[in-house]
Design an enzyme around this catalytic site. Sequence first.
Site, PDB file in Angstrom:
ATOM      1  N   PHE A 155       0.813  -1.216   0.000  1.00  0.00           N
ATOM      2  CA  PHE A 155       0.000   0.000   0.000  1.00  0.00           C
ATOM      3  C   PHE A 155       0.849   1.269   0.000  1.00  0.00           C
ATOM      4  O   PHE A 155       0.320   2.357   0.209  1.00  0.00           O
ATOM      5  CB  PHE A 155      -0.943   0.006   1.210  1.00  0.00           C
ATOM      6  CG  PHE A 155      -1.937  -1.125   1.185  1.00  0.00           C
ATOM      7  CD1 PHE A 155      -3.089  -1.043   0.423  1.00  0.00           C
ATOM      8  CD2 PHE A 155      -1.693  -2.294   1.895  1.00  0.00           C
ATOM      9  CE1 PHE A 155      -4.003  -2.093   0.380  1.00  0.00           C
ATOM     10  CE2 PHE A 155      -2.600  -3.355   1.866  1.00  0.00           C
ATOM     11  CZ  PHE A 155      -3.755  -3.249   1.109  1.00  0.00           C
ATOM     12  N   TYR A 257      -9.314  16.269  -3.666  1.00  0.00           N
ATOM     13  CA  TYR A 257      -8.830  17.423  -4.424  1.00  0.00           C
ATOM     14  C   TYR A 257      -9.193  17.264  -5.901  1.00  0.00           C
ATOM     15  O   TYR A 257      -8.801  16.283  -6.531  1.00  0.00           O
ATOM     16  CB  TYR A 257      -7.314  17.547  -4.307  1.00  0.00           C
ATOM     17  CG  TYR A 257      -6.862  17.996  -2.938  1.00  0.00           C
ATOM     18  CD1 TYR A 257      -6.836  19.347  -2.626  1.00  0.00           C
ATOM     19  CD2 TYR A 257      -6.505  17.073  -1.972  1.00  0.00           C
ATOM     20  CE1 TYR A 257      -6.439  19.767  -1.365  1.00  0.00           C
ATOM     21  CE2 TYR A 257      -6.104  17.478  -0.714  1.00  0.00           C
ATOM     22  CZ  TYR A 257      -6.071  18.827  -0.420  1.00  0.00           C
ATOM     23  OH  TYR A 257      -5.691  19.243   0.833  1.00  0.00           O
ATOM     24  N   CYS A 266      -0.451   2.991 -10.764  1.00  0.00           N
ATOM     25  CA  CYS A 266      -1.398   2.138 -10.030  1.00  0.00           C
ATOM     26  C   CYS A 266      -2.874   2.420 -10.327  1.00  0.00           C
ATOM     27  O   CYS A 266      -3.566   1.559 -10.845  1.00  0.00           O
ATOM     28  CB  CYS A 266      -1.129   2.240  -8.542  1.00  0.00           C
ATOM     29  SG  CYS A 266       0.463   1.529  -8.088  1.00  0.00           S
TER      30      CYS A 266
HETATM   31  N1  LIG Z   1       4.607   1.898  -7.612  1.00  0.00           N
HETATM   32  C1  LIG Z   1       3.742   1.930  -6.617  1.00  0.00           C
HETATM   33  O1  LIG Z   1       3.483   2.968  -6.017  1.00  0.00           O
HETATM   34  C2  LIG Z   1       3.048   0.673  -6.176  1.00  0.00           C
HETATM   35  C3  LIG Z   1       2.360   0.655  -4.953  1.00  0.00           C
HETATM   36  C4  LIG Z   1       1.725  -0.512  -4.553  1.00  0.00           C
HETATM   37  C5  LIG Z   1       1.749  -1.635  -5.373  1.00  0.00           C
HETATM   38  N2  LIG Z   1       2.402  -1.580  -6.579  1.00  0.00           N
HETATM   39  C6  LIG Z   1       2.431  -2.797  -7.389  1.00  0.00           C
HETATM   40  O2  LIG Z   1       3.694  -3.419  -7.199  1.00  0.00           O
HETATM   41  C7  LIG Z   1       4.141  -4.038  -8.408  1.00  0.00           C
HETATM   42  C8  LIG Z   1       5.489  -3.465  -8.810  1.00  0.00           C
HETATM   43  O3  LIG Z   1       5.341  -2.081  -9.052  1.00  0.00           O
HETATM   44  P1  LIG Z   1       6.595  -1.107  -9.262  1.00  0.00           P
HETATM   45  O4  LIG Z   1       6.055   0.261  -9.410  1.00  0.00           O
HETATM   46  O5  LIG Z   1       7.612  -1.402  -8.211  1.00  0.00           O
HETATM   47  O6  LIG Z   1       7.122  -1.656 -10.670  1.00  0.00           O
HETATM   48  P2  LIG Z   1       8.428  -1.236 -11.479  1.00  0.00           P
HETATM   49  O7  LIG Z   1       8.055  -1.283 -12.895  1.00  0.00           O
HETATM   50  O8  LIG Z   1       9.009   0.017 -10.883  1.00  0.00           O
HETATM   51  O9  LIG Z   1       9.451  -2.410 -11.159  1.00  0.00           O
HETATM   52  C9  LIG Z   1       9.264  -3.732 -11.555  1.00  0.00           C
HETATM   53  C10 LIG Z   1      10.632  -4.392 -11.644  1.00  0.00           C
HETATM   54  O10 LIG Z   1      10.469  -5.788 -11.864  1.00  0.00           O
HETATM   55  C11 LIG Z   1      11.533  -6.221 -12.687  1.00  0.00           C
HETATM   56  N3  LIG Z   1      11.257  -7.543 -13.242  1.00  0.00           N
HETATM   57  C12 LIG Z   1      10.410  -7.894 -14.254  1.00  0.00           C
HETATM   58  N4  LIG Z   1      10.455  -9.235 -14.454  1.00  0.00           N
HETATM   59  C13 LIG Z   1      11.324  -9.741 -13.547  1.00  0.00           C
HETATM   60  C14 LIG Z   1      11.790 -11.050 -13.265  1.00  0.00           C
HETATM   61  N5  LIG Z   1      11.353 -12.124 -13.942  1.00  0.00           N
HETATM   62  N6  LIG Z   1      12.689 -11.214 -12.282  1.00  0.00           N
HETATM   63  C15 LIG Z   1      13.140 -10.136 -11.568  1.00  0.00           C
HETATM   64  N7  LIG Z   1      12.732  -8.886 -11.799  1.00  0.00           N
HETATM   65  C16 LIG Z   1      11.839  -8.678 -12.782  1.00  0.00           C
HETATM   66  C17 LIG Z   1      11.654  -5.107 -13.706  1.00  0.00           C
HETATM   67  O11 LIG Z   1      12.899  -5.144 -14.379  1.00  0.00           O
HETATM   68  C18 LIG Z   1      11.491  -3.875 -12.812  1.00  0.00           C
HETATM   69  O12 LIG Z   1      12.736  -3.405 -12.324  1.00  0.00           O
HETATM   70  C19 LIG Z   1       3.023  -3.776  -9.430  1.00  0.00           C
HETATM   71  O13 LIG Z   1       2.163  -4.857  -9.417  1.00  0.00           O
HETATM   72  C20 LIG Z   1       2.327  -2.543  -8.873  1.00  0.00           C
HETATM   73  O14 LIG Z   1       1.000  -2.480  -9.267  1.00  0.00           O
HETATM   74  C21 LIG Z   1       3.057  -0.464  -6.976  1.00  0.00           C
END
Ligand SMILES: NC(=O)c1ccc[n+]([C@@H]2O[C@H](COP(=O)([O-])OP(=O)(O)OC[C@H]3O[C@@H](n4cnc5c(N)ncnc54)[C@H](O)[C@@H]3O)[C@@H](O)[C@H]2O)c1
Length: 447
Positions: A155, A257, A266
Amino acid sequence: MKVTIFGTGYVGLVTGACLAEMGNHVVCVDIDDNKVGRLSRGEIPIFEPGLEPIVRRNHANGQLEFTTDAAQSIAHAQIIFIAVGTPPDEDGSADLQYVLSVARSIGQHLDRYAVIVNKSTVPVGTADRVREAVAAELSARGVEIDFDVASNPEFLKEGDAVEDCLRPDRIVMGSSSARAIALLRKLYAPFNRNHDRTVVMDVRSAELTKYAANAMLATKISFMNEIANIAERVGADVELVRQGIGSDPRIGYHFIYPGAGYGGSCFPKDVQALERTARTVGYDARLLGAVEAVNHDQKIKLFDFIQRYFNGDVRGRTIALWGLAFKPNTDDMREASSRRLIEALWEAGAKVRAFDPEAREETRRLYGERSDLVLCDSAYQTLDGADVLAIVTEWKAFRSPDFARIRAMLREPAIFDGRNLYEPSVVEEAGLAYYGIGRGRSVARPE
Ligand SMILES: NC(=O)c1ccc[n+]([C@@H]2O[C@H](COP(=O)([O-])OP(=O)(O)OC[C@H]3O[C@@H](n4cnc5c(N)ncnc54)[C@H](O)[C@@H]3O)[C@@H](O)[C@H]2O)c1
């Protein structure tokens, strides 16, 4: 504890760093060589306040490692997190290829019991698919190894990710395995010292909880934008309405807002994915569809205003833009409202001069060098030779500008405020026309 995290993006890197900070031995694995190389040299590939010292400290003392070696990483851990991306597929559903590829790789290398924890935002039922993928690989190897799959949705908010991770509001754990929950409780115990923030539930409920949270937040934003659009037409000021309703504790001031739409990695994809999930089980989630549709239109609002201001023709105009990131305190531009605006302006023949405190590099990566985009070193530099100013991201640095200076630098005295940062009368006193979202002013070019 020994922990492995697949994916070193916003979620994986922050989680890995915070778990290492609590004394765990964390291995972060990513398929992106470049990212792993940079992290190993102490470079942080993303902008996230407070992250760098934690990563550096724990990397230096050996508690946080970065690698591309999946096999070794899997052998390392009692708990394996999957925190890879789940981007939208063509039809809006979550693309699970990265999650399932990690699951297969775990099945190929697992050599003793581990809990596999989905931290990525994944549709209901994904834990079962991960379990099947791991089991299929184990059976292809002819080995029997016990493992559990749990859901532990994340979250954290970009921009506050470290703080959110170190001091979470809640820690949702979804699993039917007492062993898996016990391990997760042990891992998260240091985050629960003040009071227990753990909410334990079945896997499917945990998976849905994450989507429900994001869909609720997106709904609040789209609702307020809908009210803003009505306010604009009836001559009311939505900012007063916002304060009028926020004082009701059942409604509250958070997340109401109005503005130029929500972006980021997301909300847009999660609202779409949940709508899609509903459709696959025979339910038409009308509210979610409307939330998405309102937001889609909202993102083009500033462009519509600017276009209207120039009587439908922005060809040859130069628009100054303050803010490129999808929100303040991040360099993330995924689904950013700025992109819809910039692309629409280009399409209509205008040029853009933009400034963002952190997202310049990312903008360059997305759009490359082009003559109709000048990335400036300061907010005021964007005004040099610009016709009008548009505010797209509510960075603190933009909140109290020198309006007289803006007035003196712009060719046309107008501010289009996509985040309602300013008091219209203050801007107008400086001799500028002011157009915010739902402020009861219709757009017209001063004579
Ligand atoms: N960004 C946010 O604020 C947030 C918040 C909560 C949940 N999420 C969820 O968390 C997940 C990740 O989001 P993020 O923003 O960190 O994504 P991101 O795109 O910043 O990072 C994902 C990473 O995974 C790596 N990756 C892909 N395939 C891989 C594999 N087989 N082995 C190892 N690494 C691999 C990619 O190279 C990349 O560095 C998503 O499902 C997103 O919805 C994101």
